[in-house]
Write a protein that holds these residues in place. Structure first.
Motif, PDB file in Angstrom:
ATOM      1  N   LEU A 242     106.440 -21.202  18.837  1.00 18.46           N
ATOM      2  CA  LEU A 242     105.093 -21.089  18.250  1.00 18.46           C
ATOM      3  C   LEU A 242     104.084 -20.594  19.281  1.00 18.46           C
ATOM      4  O   LEU A 242     103.219 -19.775  18.979  1.00 18.46           O
ATOM      5  CB  LEU A 242     104.634 -22.451  17.699  1.00 18.46           C
ATOM      6  N   LEU A 243     104.218 -21.089  20.507  1.00 19.32           N
ATOM      7  CA  LEU A 243     103.283 -20.670  21.564  1.00 19.32           C
ATOM      8  C   LEU A 243     103.413 -19.167  21.820  1.00 19.32           C
ATOM      9  O   LEU A 243     102.410 -18.452  21.898  1.00 19.32           O
ATOM     10  CB  LEU A 243     103.543 -21.458  22.863  1.00 19.32           C
ATOM     11  N   ALA A 244     104.646 -18.690  21.926  1.00 24.49           N
ATOM     12  CA  ALA A 244     104.869 -17.261  22.211  1.00 24.49           C
ATOM     13  C   ALA A 244     104.301 -16.413  21.070  1.00 24.49           C
ATOM     14  O   ALA A 244     103.607 -15.417  21.299  1.00 24.49           O
ATOM     15  CB  ALA A 244     106.359 -17.002  22.389  1.00 24.49           C
ATOM     16  N   TYR A 245     104.567 -16.836  19.838  1.00 22.21           N
ATOM     17  CA  TYR A 245     104.098 -16.084  18.670  1.00 22.21           C
ATOM     18  C   TYR A 245     102.563 -16.041  18.630  1.00 22.21           C
ATOM     19  O   TYR A 245     101.946 -14.977  18.495  1.00 22.21           O
ATOM     20  CB  TYR A 245     104.653 -16.732  17.394  1.00 22.21           C
ATOM     21  N   ALA A 246     101.947 -17.222  18.791  1.00 22.77           N
ATOM     22  CA  ALA A 246     100.475 -17.302  18.714  1.00 22.77           C
ATOM     23  C   ALA A 246      99.832 -16.529  19.862  1.00 22.77           C
ATOM     24  O   ALA A 246      98.830 -15.832  19.661  1.00 22.77           O
ATOM     25  CB  ALA A 246     100.033 -18.764  18.747  1.00 22.77           C
ATOM     26  N   THR A 247     100.400 -16.634  21.042  1.00 20.96           N
ATOM     27  CA  THR A 247      99.801 -15.983  22.218  1.00 20.96           C
ATOM     28  C   THR A 247      99.788 -14.470  22.016  1.00 20.96           C
ATOM     29  O   THR A 247      98.775 -13.807  22.260  1.00 20.96           O
ATOM     30  CB  THR A 247     100.572 -16.372  23.497  1.00 20.96           C
ATOM     31  N   GLU A 248     100.903 -13.948  21.555  1.00 20.91           N
ATOM     32  CA  GLU A 248     100.975 -12.497  21.349  1.00 20.91           C
ATOM     33  C   GLU A 248      99.929 -12.038  20.328  1.00 20.91           C
ATOM     34  O   GLU A 248      99.181 -11.092  20.549  1.00 20.91           O
ATOM     35  CB  GLU A 248     102.378 -12.125  20.884  1.00 20.91           C
ATOM     36  N   LYS A 249      99.862 -12.745  19.224  1.00 15.95           N
ATOM     37  CA  LYS A 249      98.907 -12.378  18.161  1.00 15.95           C
ATOM     38  C   LYS A 249      97.463 -12.524  18.633  1.00 15.95           C
ATOM     39  O   LYS A 249      96.613 -11.687  18.327  1.00 15.95           O
ATOM     40  CB  LYS A 249      99.102 -13.293  16.942  1.00 15.95           C
ATOM     41  N   MET A 250      97.194 -13.606  19.338  1.00 13.83           N
ATOM     42  CA  MET A 250      95.807 -13.862  19.757  1.00 13.83           C
ATOM     43  C   MET A 250      95.349 -12.849  20.802  1.00 13.83           C
ATOM     44  O   MET A 250      94.197 -12.429  20.815  1.00 13.83           O
ATOM     45  CB  MET A 250      95.678 -15.305  20.290  1.00 13.83           C
ATOM     46  N   GLN A 251      96.268 -12.476  21.691  1.00 16.42           N
ATOM     47  CA  GLN A 251      95.886 -11.528  22.738  1.00 16.42           C
ATOM     48  C   GLN A 251      95.519 -10.149  22.185  1.00 16.42           C
ATOM     49  O   GLN A 251      94.854  -9.369  22.851  1.00 16.42           O
ATOM     50  CB  GLN A 251      96.993 -11.411  23.777  1.00 16.42           C
ATOM     51  N   ALA A 252      95.937  -9.900  20.943  1.00 15.61           N
ATOM     52  CA  ALA A 252      95.615  -8.602  20.335  1.00 15.61           C
ATOM     53  C   ALA A 252      94.190  -8.573  19.773  1.00 15.61           C
ATOM     54  O   ALA A 252      93.705  -7.525  19.345  1.00 15.61           O
ATOM     55  CB  ALA A 252      96.631  -8.312  19.236  1.00 15.61           C
ATOM     56  N   ILE A 253      93.510  -9.740  19.776  1.00 15.25           N
ATOM     57  CA  ILE A 253      92.138  -9.779  19.238  1.00 15.25           C
ATOM     58  C   ILE A 253      91.178  -9.239  20.303  1.00 15.25           C
ATOM     59  O   ILE A 253      91.182  -9.710  21.446  1.00 15.25           O
ATOM     60  CB  ILE A 253      91.745 -11.223  18.836  1.00 15.25           C
ATOM     61  N   ASP A 254      90.348  -8.288  19.914  1.00  9.75           N
ATOM     62  CA  ASP A 254      89.375  -7.678  20.833  1.00  9.75           C
ATOM     63  C   ASP A 254      88.447  -8.721  21.435  1.00  9.75           C
ATOM     64  O   ASP A 254      87.898  -9.536  20.700  1.00  9.75           O
ATOM     65  CB  ASP A 254      88.478  -6.685  20.051  1.00  9.75           C
ATOM     66  N   GLY A 255      88.274  -8.676  22.740  1.00 10.66           N
ATOM     67  CA  GLY A 255      87.286  -9.536  23.400  1.00 10.66           C
ATOM     68  C   GLY A 255      87.739 -10.974  23.565  1.00 10.66           C
ATOM     69  O   GLY A 255      86.960 -11.820  24.007  1.00 10.66           O
TER      70      GLY A 255
END
Ligand code: PLP
Length: 400
Positions: A302-315
């Motif tokens: 879950l951490l790996a999945y969330a981190t990847e998705k969140m890092q794609a958010i601008d700013g």
């Protein structure tokens, strides 16, 4: 499905299905824990230890059985080494006011770390004010990892106690506590580990760690609120003076003097949180039945999945990017106040935490007054993370 065993997840907020991402503040409870608490109040409602009647005997057996379950969960040599407390905060205060207080003189040192929760800072500060001892701090790097190379210098012949968090609630960092304990012990410094955030996510073996004290919060590990554990080495617990006086912690009382009870009763004055203790035992059994391996693997995924998705958010900037992390992602977004973000997400049915997370010094290090924090548990899903990320995007567009 495991998730179906958590009725607290199955509610709506503002007409939307709840997405619960505030697990580091308090976890949800499985039906088994709720049943154990309810069963106590409805089937064997009685005070414990002193009664000879049947219900009191059953309640005592369940309460002491819970202590045994918790001892198995953390691989303690004996259940007698587990003291029931209100949680990690009370456990730390207990050690500060008994074990540590007895060892301290003016000028002695207590070592903590930069990423401690306030409950592992303030009790030591109070003790320093009262004894003239000095509080010293292990620094961290910009990823939120402790700079252990400083330990050799920071531990001096005046160091009388080291208290460190196992898993940071605001950064997610998993500290190498076994290594820290070995270094401290090599200099004869006892170590307390604040384990509040560890047990919901990872296996803990107090004998392998060789910690002197380990603290546990029931409500973080799927148990009831207001109940926790202080584990201690038997030689310490036996040598420590009692903390609070009252019933249960005594063997004999006259007006002239009191003979104290044995460990752990010596530290459990008054009627304890009986229902909470029984519920905590059920939570320990639940975790052991699910299996820590399974929980840990799900956590990492879950951490790996969330981190990847969140890092794609601008700013978006993650606060706490340690190599060894648990499923907690603190973050800030340029131009969006964390509280505003939390409020908008709440309207989408998403529960996250915003603010300083009771770790003000750690956030000052990152030069932010607060963060938004999404903290995950094994029952969270990829769909929930996708929805959360979408809603964060929407909120960002709203404010920027
Ligand atoms: N230590 C850490 C790392 C925590 O996250 C918390 C609670 O958030 C505590 C200690 C205090 O735990 P409790 O409130 O259960 O006493």
């Amino acid at each position: 499905m495991l998730r179906d065993q958590f009725p607290g997840l199955n509610v709506t907020v503002h007409g939307k299905p709840l997405v619960y991402l505030d697990n580091a503040a308090t976890a949800c409870r499985p039906q088994r824990v709720l049943d154990a608490v309810q069963e106590y109040y409805t089937r064997f409602n009685a005070n414990i230890h002193r009664g000879v009647h049947t219900l009191s005997e059953i309640a005592t057996e369940r309460f002491e059985g819970a202590r045994e379950s918790m001892a198995r969960l953390i691989n303690a040599p004996s259940a007698r080494q587990l003291v029931f407390t209100r949680g990690s905060t009370e456990s730390i205060n207990l050690v500060a006011n008994t074990f540590a207080r007895e060892r301290l003189s003016a000028g002695d040192e207590i070592l903590i770390s930069y990423m401690e929760h306030h409950s592992n800072i303030v009790p030591w500060q109070l003790l320093c004010q009262q004894t003239g001892a000095v509080l010293k701090v292990i620094p961290m790097n910009e990823r939120g990892e402790l700079r252990l190379e400083t330990l050799d210098e920071l531990i001096t012949e005046r160091t009388k106690m080291l208290a460190v968090v196992h898993v940071s609630n605001s950064l997610g960092t998993i500290n190498p506590v076994k290594e820290i304990i070995a270094k401290a012990h090599a200099r004869e410094v006892p170590v307390l580990v604040d384990g509040a955030q560890a047990l919901p996510h990872m296996a803990v073996d107090v004998q392998d760690l060789d910690c002197d004290f380990y603290t546990i919060s029931g409500h973080k590990m799927y148990g009831p609120t207001g109940i926790g554990i202080l584990y201690g080495k038997m030689e310490h617990l036996e040598a420590m003076p009692p903390w609070q006086g009252g019933g249960e912690m005594i063997a004999k009382v006259t007006f002239e003097r009191t003979v104290f009870n044995h460990v752990p009763a010596k530290f459990e004055a008054g009627t304890p949180n009986i229902a909470g203790g029984i519920g905590l035992g059920a939570a320990a059994e639940f975790i052991m039945d699910v299996g820590m391996d399974k929980i840990q693997a799900r956590d990492a995924e879950l951490l790996a999945y969330a981190t990847e998705k969140m890092q794609a958010i601008d700013g978006l900037r993650l606060i706490g990017t340690a190599a060894c992390k648990t499923a907690v992602n603190s973050f800030v977004i340029d131009g969006v106040h964390p509280h505003d973000l939390g409020t908008v997400l709440d309207h989408y049915g998403i529960a996250i935490r915003t603010g300083h997370h009771c770790t003000m010094p750690a956030l000052q290090f990152f030069k932010v007054p607060g963060t938004a924090r999404a903290s995950f548990a094994f029952y969270n899903t990829h769909e929930e993370i996708d929805y959360f990320v979408d809603c964060v995007q929407k909120a960002r567009e709203m404010f920027t």
